[in-house]
Design a protein around this motif. Structure first.
Motif, PDB file in Angstrom:
ATOM      1  N   ALA A 188     -37.258 -12.721  14.450  1.00  0.00           N
ATOM      2  CA  ALA A 188     -37.064 -13.274  15.795  1.00  0.00           C
ATOM      3  C   ALA A 188     -38.298 -14.048  16.242  1.00  0.00           C
ATOM      4  N   ASN A 189     -39.468 -13.463  16.008  1.00  0.00           N
ATOM      5  CA  ASN A 189     -40.712 -14.135  16.401  1.00  0.00           C
ATOM      6  C   ASN A 189     -40.898 -15.442  15.643  1.00  0.00           C
ATOM      7  N   TYR A 190     -40.548 -15.413  14.376  1.00  0.00           N
ATOM      8  CA  TYR A 190     -40.639 -16.630  13.558  1.00  0.00           C
ATOM      9  C   TYR A 190     -39.728 -17.717  14.116  1.00  0.00           C
ATOM     10  N   LEU A 191     -38.486 -17.367  14.380  1.00  0.00           N
ATOM     11  CA  LEU A 191     -37.529 -18.343  14.887  1.00  0.00           C
ATOM     12  C   LEU A 191     -37.870 -18.806  16.301  1.00  0.00           C
ATOM     13  N   ASN A 192     -38.656 -18.012  17.015  1.00  0.00           N
ATOM     14  CA  ASN A 192     -39.093 -18.420  18.354  1.00  0.00           C
ATOM     15  C   ASN A 192     -40.291 -19.361  18.321  1.00  0.00           C
ATOM     16  N   THR A 193     -40.966 -19.469  17.183  1.00  0.00           N
ATOM     17  CA  THR A 193     -42.188 -20.276  17.112  1.00  0.00           C
ATOM     18  C   THR A 193     -42.028 -21.579  16.337  1.00  0.00           C
ATOM     19  N   ILE A 194     -40.978 -21.717  15.548  1.00  0.00           N
ATOM     20  CA  ILE A 194     -40.835 -22.924  14.737  1.00  0.00           C
ATOM     21  C   ILE A 194     -40.537 -24.145  15.606  1.00  0.00           C
ATOM     22  N   TYR A 195     -40.955 -25.314  15.106  1.00  0.00           N
ATOM     23  CA  TYR A 195     -40.679 -26.576  15.786  1.00  0.00           C
ATOM     24  C   TYR A 195     -39.516 -27.267  15.092  1.00  0.00           C
ATOM     25  N   LEU A 196     -38.565 -27.781  15.878  1.00  0.00           N
ATOM     26  CA  LEU A 196     -37.355 -28.348  15.297  1.00  0.00           C
ATOM     27  C   LEU A 196     -37.025 -29.740  15.840  1.00  0.00           C
ATOM     28  N   GLY A 197     -38.050 -30.492  16.236  1.00  0.00           N
ATOM     29  CA  GLY A 197     -37.800 -31.845  16.714  1.00  0.00           C
ATOM     30  C   GLY A 197     -37.319 -31.866  18.149  1.00  0.00           C
ATOM     31  N   ARG A 198     -37.196 -33.077  18.710  1.00  0.00           N
ATOM     32  CA  ARG A 198     -36.772 -33.275  20.099  1.00  0.00           C
ATOM     33  C   ARG A 198     -37.602 -32.430  21.067  1.00  0.00           C
ATOM     34  N   ARG A 199     -38.867 -32.247  20.766  1.00  0.00           N
ATOM     35  CA  ARG A 199     -39.772 -31.442  21.595  1.00  0.00           C
ATOM     36  C   ARG A 199     -39.262 -30.011  21.755  1.00  0.00           C
ATOM     37  N   SER A 200     -38.531 -29.545  20.752  1.00  0.00           N
ATOM     38  CA  SER A 200     -37.915 -28.215  20.815  1.00  0.00           C
ATOM     39  C   SER A 200     -38.744 -27.205  20.033  1.00  0.00           C
ATOM     40  N   MET A 229     -33.773 -28.184   8.742  1.00  0.00           N
ATOM     41  CA  MET A 229     -34.743 -29.008   9.459  1.00  0.00           C
ATOM     42  C   MET A 229     -36.120 -28.364   9.574  1.00  0.00           C
ATOM     43  N   ILE A 230     -36.238 -27.085   9.230  1.00  0.00           N
ATOM     44  CA  ILE A 230     -37.499 -26.367   9.422  1.00  0.00           C
ATOM     45  C   ILE A 230     -38.647 -27.041   8.670  1.00  0.00           C
ATOM     46  N   GLN A 231     -38.406 -27.444   7.427  1.00  0.00           N
ATOM     47  CA  GLN A 231     -39.470 -28.046   6.628  1.00  0.00           C
ATOM     48  C   GLN A 231     -39.887 -29.424   7.122  1.00  0.00           C
ATOM     49  N   ARG A 232     -38.909 -30.224   7.604  1.00  0.00           N
ATOM     50  CA  ARG A 232     -39.209 -31.604   8.033  1.00  0.00           C
ATOM     51  C   ARG A 232     -38.517 -31.902   9.358  1.00  0.00           C
ATOM     52  N   PRO A 233     -38.956 -31.264  10.431  1.00  0.00           N
ATOM     53  CA  PRO A 233     -38.256 -31.408  11.716  1.00  0.00           C
ATOM     54  C   PRO A 233     -38.318 -32.808  12.302  1.00  0.00           C
ATOM     55  N   ARG A 248     -31.075 -31.012   1.785  1.00  0.00           N
ATOM     56  CA  ARG A 248     -31.610 -29.711   2.184  1.00  0.00           C
ATOM     57  C   ARG A 248     -30.513 -28.836   2.790  1.00  0.00           C
ATOM     58  N   PHE A 249     -29.596 -29.443   3.517  1.00  0.00           N
ATOM     59  CA  PHE A 249     -28.454 -28.732   4.085  1.00  0.00           C
ATOM     60  C   PHE A 249     -27.628 -28.112   2.968  1.00  0.00           C
ATOM     61  N   ASP A 250     -27.347 -28.898   1.925  1.00  0.00           N
ATOM     62  CA  ASP A 250     -26.576 -28.389   0.787  1.00  0.00           C
ATOM     63  C   ASP A 250     -27.322 -27.249   0.094  1.00  0.00           C
ATOM     64  N   TYR A 251     -28.652 -27.384  -0.007  1.00  0.00           N
ATOM     65  CA  TYR A 251     -29.449 -26.324  -0.627  1.00  0.00           C
ATOM     66  C   TYR A 251     -29.331 -25.025   0.163  1.00  0.00           C
ATOM     67  N   VAL A 252     -29.415 -25.114   1.497  1.00  0.00           N
ATOM     68  CA  VAL A 252     -29.336 -23.909   2.330  1.00  0.00           C
ATOM     69  C   VAL A 252     -27.976 -23.232   2.155  1.00  0.00           C
ATOM     70  N   VAL A 253     -26.931 -24.035   2.163  1.00  0.00           N
ATOM     71  CA  VAL A 253     -25.585 -23.461   1.999  1.00  0.00           C
ATOM     72  C   VAL A 253     -25.461 -22.772   0.645  1.00  0.00           C
ATOM     73  N   LYS A 254     -25.951 -23.414  -0.418  1.00  0.00           N
ATOM     74  CA  LYS A 254     -25.894 -22.813  -1.759  1.00  0.00           C
ATOM     75  C   LYS A 254     -26.706 -21.522  -1.810  1.00  0.00           C
ATOM     76  N   SER A 255     -27.876 -21.531  -1.181  1.00  0.00           N
ATOM     77  CA  SER A 255     -28.712 -20.342  -1.175  1.00  0.00           C
ATOM     78  C   SER A 255     -28.028 -19.201  -0.426  1.00  0.00           C
ATOM     79  N   MET A 256     -27.298 -19.525   0.629  1.00  0.00           N
ATOM     80  CA  MET A 256     -26.563 -18.492   1.368  1.00  0.00           C
ATOM     81  C   MET A 256     -25.480 -17.869   0.487  1.00  0.00           C
ATOM     82  N   VAL A 257     -24.879 -18.707  -0.373  1.00  0.00           N
ATOM     83  CA  VAL A 257     -23.889 -18.173  -1.331  1.00  0.00           C
ATOM     84  C   VAL A 257     -24.589 -17.281  -2.347  1.00  0.00           C
ATOM     85  N   ASP A 258     -25.695 -17.758  -2.890  1.00  0.00           N
ATOM     86  CA  ASP A 258     -26.428 -17.007  -3.910  1.00  0.00           C
ATOM     87  C   ASP A 258     -26.893 -15.647  -3.391  1.00  0.00           C
ATOM     88  N   GLU A 259     -27.234 -15.592  -2.111  1.00  0.00           N
ATOM     89  CA  GLU A 259     -27.712 -14.334  -1.532  1.00  0.00           C
ATOM     90  C   GLU A 259     -26.575 -13.447  -1.043  1.00  0.00           C
TER      91      GLU A 259
END
Length: 608
Positions: A188-200, A229-233, A248-259
């Motif tokens: 939760a803390n990690y997801l609260n601190t990451i930057y994701l573009g649009r001044r977010s 978007m985490i790596q290159r926001p 990167r989107f396709d990679y995340v989806v594949k990784s979710m399947v693998d896990e």
């Protein structure tokens, strides 16, 4: 054996080589090859040394205070419903939330994208750490390889500096954080601190900015895109160039399947989600900017905090502003006749008499064009709206509404031995009139006589008790800092004719005191302030009120002011279809016109 012989024999022996290096009994270059014993001893020594250094590093590395940038959260102001936002105070747009406020797909997508061993590792990845150390040492560090815990530590406690020292600190702090916090808290803390573009900053703000929904409602495809978007926001805005994140989107989806987070059948149906276009319209345009500025000033004063604390404090500020009444106020001003003088400053303030809360105001056409608030910062001569203060002063000093005063125009009064000649509006002559009639018809001569009778100082005293700011000092006048005072509020006989210059907000506050039958409430725009994910209350607006004149005086004052509506200059207000009281007023040469009035549940002052 002789002594000399023993000494000679001892000198002839060679001292034994403990490590046997170079190896004895071995000839040629091979004698310099390390023996197995040397390798074992050397290896153990290195291991022991590394353990000692690790123990020292672990023991001496403390978890530092969080970065100011990482802990800063956006403060948000809301209308009086506590739900509809007005604006924000921020350096970085961030809102921290709990793990149960982040959807499960988003949690899994982050793990799949950034650290598939997150739930098994102890805060660090030896493989990733080794790669990073080599990269830093060779000046070829390209990022990546860090666990979620390490990324959280870097964002929350450290910096983005690429140095060996920072990487070592990151390792030790990550190990300690893993011991001190649960995996859910770290994620939760990690997801609260990451930057994701649009001044977010943080997943909640990003979810709102990209998908117009809370993080708890993110689905799999939306979560996969944000994780991608985490790596290159800042690479691109996904609403304009989604293809930048497709791989990167396709990679995340594949990784979710693998896990095992989703099935292959589910993955086959996942497509790049539709992203909301970025809203570039300023949140401070129109009336919102005026509300934003007024609440900011009050928050700094009432909470006793600095601007930096307000911008980073994560406060949730519920105001007294009513969204519908704000719209009605703006509509009323816009519907004024089109032949208005150029540069006309129009002010309007509505206050709840029961608690002093500002329900509506009109600051100007657009805050972005003119930040000066015509309702809360401008000073306008009060005109005849000042007369009720003399009325109250008279009633407090034995005067009755049936008492008679001169209504002839012109009339000459005796002001401490000095003749004072004055006239009524339009030089209308009424003859002797009751105080009630003088109020209804706003007769200058009668009220001037009343003011001389009771004393102008008592009129000023009533005005301040009712809600007007005190008179500006010479220093305030010289500096131009007149925002917290009235101009010309002095005890002279002519003050009853409205010579003092007052702010519309103060006049509305005074008439709210009349509406509350003599009880004055401090004017305010903040109902309450909470902070943090748990909405801990840190401030509540004062609504108790203080009685400033007698109930009977209040009742007689309201009765007299009702006659202004029923048959006087304020008869237009009869269109309200309910009992109302008030007073009109104009300034010299008709440069400004006032109406201040009230019903039992709302007091309003308008000046143009």
């Amino acid at each position: 054996m002789a002594k000399g012989q023993r000494q000679a024999k001892t000198r002839g022996k060679k001292t034994k080589n403990i490590l046997n290096y170079p190896r004895s009994g071995v000839h040629g270059w091979t004698r310099f090859l390390p023996s197995i014993r040397l390798l074992v001893v050397g290896g153990l020594s290195i291991v022991i040394l590394l353990c000692v250094l690790f123990s020292i590093g672990y023991a001496t590395t403390d978890v530092p205070e969080p970065n100011q940038e990482a802990t800063g959260q956006t403060s948000t102001i809301y209308y009086n419903d506590g739900k509809t936002p007005i604006g924000q105070y921020k350096v970085e747009d961030r809102k921290s939330i709990r793990i149960d406020e982040i959807s499960e797909p988003m949690q899994k997508a982050a793990v799949a994208a950034e650290d598939t061993s997150f739930y098994e590792n102890r805060g660090i990845s030896i493989k990733g750490l080794s790669r990073a150390v080599v990269g830093v040492a060779t000046n070829q560090y390209a990022g990546g390889g860090s666990t979620i815990t390490q990324q959280y530590v870097k964002n929350f406690y450290l910096t983005n500096e690429h140095s060996f020292d920072r990487k070592v600190k990151e390792m030790f702090i990550s190990l300690k954080i893993d011991q001190q916090q649960s995996k859910d808290d770290i994620l939760a803390n990690y997801l609260n601190t990451i930057y994701l573009g649009r001044r977010s900053y943080g997943i909640e703000v990003a979810s709102q900015n990209y998908f117009d929904k809370s993080a708890k409602d993110l689905d799999v495809s939306e979560s996969a895109l944000l994780a991608a978007m985490i790596q290159r926001p800042g690479a691109a805005d996904p609403s304009d160039n989604p293809e930048v994140y497709q791989d990167r989107f396709d990679y995340v989806v594949k990784s979710m399947v693998d896990e095992g987070f989703i099935t292959e059948e589910q993955a086959a149906k996942i497509e790049m989600p539709k992203v909301e276009k970025q809203n570039k319209e300023s949140s401070l345009s129109g009336q919102k900017g005026y509300m934003w500025d007024f609440v900011r000033r009050e928050a700094l004063r009432k909470l006793d905090i600095t601007e930096a604390q307000l911008d980073r404090g994560g406060y949730n500020i519920t105001t007294t502003f009513d969204e519908d009444r704000m719209k009605q106020a703006e509509k009323a001003i816009k519907n004024l006749p089109s032949d208005q003088p150029e540069g006309l400053q129009t002010g309007l303030v509505s206050i709840d008499p029961d608690n002093g809360g500002i329900e509506a105001f009109y600051g100007g056409k657009n805050y972005l064009d003119q930040a000066f608030n015509a309702s809360t910062q401008s000073h306008v001569q009060a005109g005849s709206t000042f007369k009720p203060f003399a009325l109250v002063a008279g009633l407090e000093n034995g005067v009755r509404l049936t008492d008679t005063y001169p209504g002839t125009s012109p009339t000459t009064l005796n002001n401490d031995g000095t003749p004072w000649e004055l006239s009524n509006f339009g030089n209308t002559s009424y003859g002797p009139v009751t105080l009630l009639k003088a109020t209804q018809s706003s007769i200058n001569t009668a009220y001037a006589a009343l003011n001389v009778q009771v004393g102008p100082d008592k009129t000023v005293d009533v005005a301040q008790r009712a809600g007007l700011s005190g008179n500006c000092t010479d220093k305030e006048m010289e500096s131009g800092d007149t925002g917290g005072c009235s101009i010309g509020l002095t005890p002279n006989p002519s003050n009853v004719l409205g010579t003092p210059s007052v702010k519309p907000i103060d006049m509305a506050s005074a008439y709210a005191t009349f509406a509350a039958n003599g009880v004055h409430h401090d004017t305010h725009s903040i109902e309450k302030v909470t902070q943090g994910a748990d909405d801990t209350e840190v401030y509540k607006g004062e609504t108790k009120g203080k009685r400033v004149f007698d109930k009977a005086v209040g009742a007689e004052t309201s009765f007299a002011l009702q006659q202004v509506i029923n048959g006087g200059s304020g008869s237009y207000a009869q269109q309200l279809g309910r009992p109302a009281a008030g007073k009109t007023g104009t300034t010299n040469n008709n440069t400004a016109a006032w109406f201040s009035g009230y019903t039992p549940n709302l007091a309003t002052s308008v000046v143009l």
